[in-house]
Design a protein around this motif. Structure first.
Motif, PDB file in Angstrom:
ATOM      1  N   ARG A  30      -8.060 -10.114   3.201  1.00 40.20           N
ATOM      2  CA  ARG A  30      -8.251 -10.124   4.655  1.00 40.20           C
ATOM      3  C   ARG A  30      -7.222  -9.226   5.337  1.00 40.20           C
ATOM      4  NH1 ARG A  30      -6.449 -14.925   5.765  1.00 40.20           N
ATOM      5  NH2 ARG A  30      -4.503 -14.039   6.476  1.00 40.20           N
ATOM      6  N   ALA A  31      -5.966  -9.331   4.904  1.00 36.95           N
ATOM      7  CA  ALA A  31      -4.910  -8.518   5.506  1.00 36.95           C
ATOM      8  C   ALA A  31      -5.142  -7.026   5.250  1.00 36.95           C
ATOM      9  CB  ALA A  31      -3.546  -8.945   4.963  1.00 36.95           C
ATOM     10  N   LEU A  32      -5.596  -6.683   4.064  1.00 32.15           N
ATOM     11  CA  LEU A  32      -5.901  -5.282   3.762  1.00 32.15           C
ATOM     12  C   LEU A  32      -7.063  -4.782   4.610  1.00 32.15           C
ATOM     13  CD1 LEU A  32      -5.503  -5.416  -0.112  1.00 32.15           C
ATOM     14  CD2 LEU A  32      -4.084  -4.067   1.462  1.00 32.15           C
ATOM     15  N   ALA A  33      -8.084  -5.626   4.797  1.00 28.21           N
ATOM     16  CA  ALA A  33      -9.234  -5.241   5.623  1.00 28.21           C
ATOM     17  C   ALA A  33      -8.821  -5.011   7.074  1.00 28.21           C
ATOM     18  CB  ALA A  33     -10.320  -6.313   5.538  1.00 28.21           C
ATOM     19  N   GLU A  34      -7.908  -5.853   7.560  1.00 26.91           N
ATOM     20  CA  GLU A  34      -7.430  -5.690   8.936  1.00 26.91           C
ATOM     21  C   GLU A  34      -6.679  -4.376   9.112  1.00 26.91           C
ATOM     22  OE1 GLU A  34      -5.159  -9.213   9.757  1.00 26.91           O
ATOM     23  OE2 GLU A  34      -6.953 -10.464   9.877  1.00 26.91           O
ATOM     24  N   ARG A  35      -6.065  -3.888   8.036  1.00 27.86           N
ATOM     25  CA  ARG A  35      -5.366  -2.601   8.074  1.00 27.86           C
ATOM     26  C   ARG A  35      -6.308  -1.437   7.788  1.00 27.86           C
ATOM     27  NH1 ARG A  35      -0.168  -2.699   8.399  1.00 27.86           N
ATOM     28  NH2 ARG A  35       0.095  -0.658   7.472  1.00 27.86           N
TER      29      ARG A  35
ATOM     30  N   ILE B 288       0.820  -1.208   0.000  1.00 33.15           N
ATOM     31  CA  ILE B 288       0.000   0.000   0.000  1.00 33.15           C
ATOM     32  C   ILE B 288       0.856   1.262   0.000  1.00 33.15           C
ATOM     33  CG2 ILE B 288      -2.027  -1.117   0.975  1.00 33.15           C
ATOM     34  CD1 ILE B 288      -1.354   0.040   3.662  1.00 33.15           C
ATOM     35  N   GLU B 289       2.150   1.093   0.124  1.00 36.30           N
ATOM     36  CA  GLU B 289       3.054   2.222  -0.065  1.00 36.30           C
ATOM     37  C   GLU B 289       3.344   2.290  -1.564  1.00 36.30           C
ATOM     38  OE1 GLU B 289       3.960   4.404   2.240  1.00 36.30           O
ATOM     39  OE2 GLU B 289       2.755   3.261   3.641  1.00 36.30           O
TER      40      GLU B 289
END
Length: 92
Positions: free
Chosen positions: A46-51, A27-28
């Motif tokens: 899932r990992a993006l949603a957690e962030r 995401i950078e």
């Protein structure tokens, strides 16, 4: 893609910390490059949603299919995980 550098990154164990690390790094913005993640699209979502990220995951078939779209990570899936995979649990 014209003139940029293409980078492919494997996410490692989708039930481990790999998807979270990849999500944080992807995401950078990578200036003038087209990055591709090789792994499980659902685990990366899932990992993006957690962030609490607004980034999307775009599944592609080949590095030639990469599109550089804002807030989008290109993923080549190498198989899909079972829905009952528990993140953080050793299951071997």
């Amino acid at each position: 893609m014209s003139g940029g550098t293409r980078i492919a990154v494997t996410m490692g164990d989708p039930a481990g910390i790999g998807p979270e690390i990849v999500a944080a790094c992807m995401i950078e913005p990578l200036k003038d490059s087209s990055a591709v993640v090789i792994g499980d699209a659902a685990a990366l979502r899932r990992a993006l949603a957690e962030r609490r990220s607004d980034w999307a995951v775009r599944v592609i078939q080949s590095p030639n299919d990469v599109l550089t779209e804002p807030l989008t990570i290109n993923v080549i899936e190498v198989g899909q995980l079972s829905a009952d995979v528990v993140v953080g649990n050793v299951d071997a």
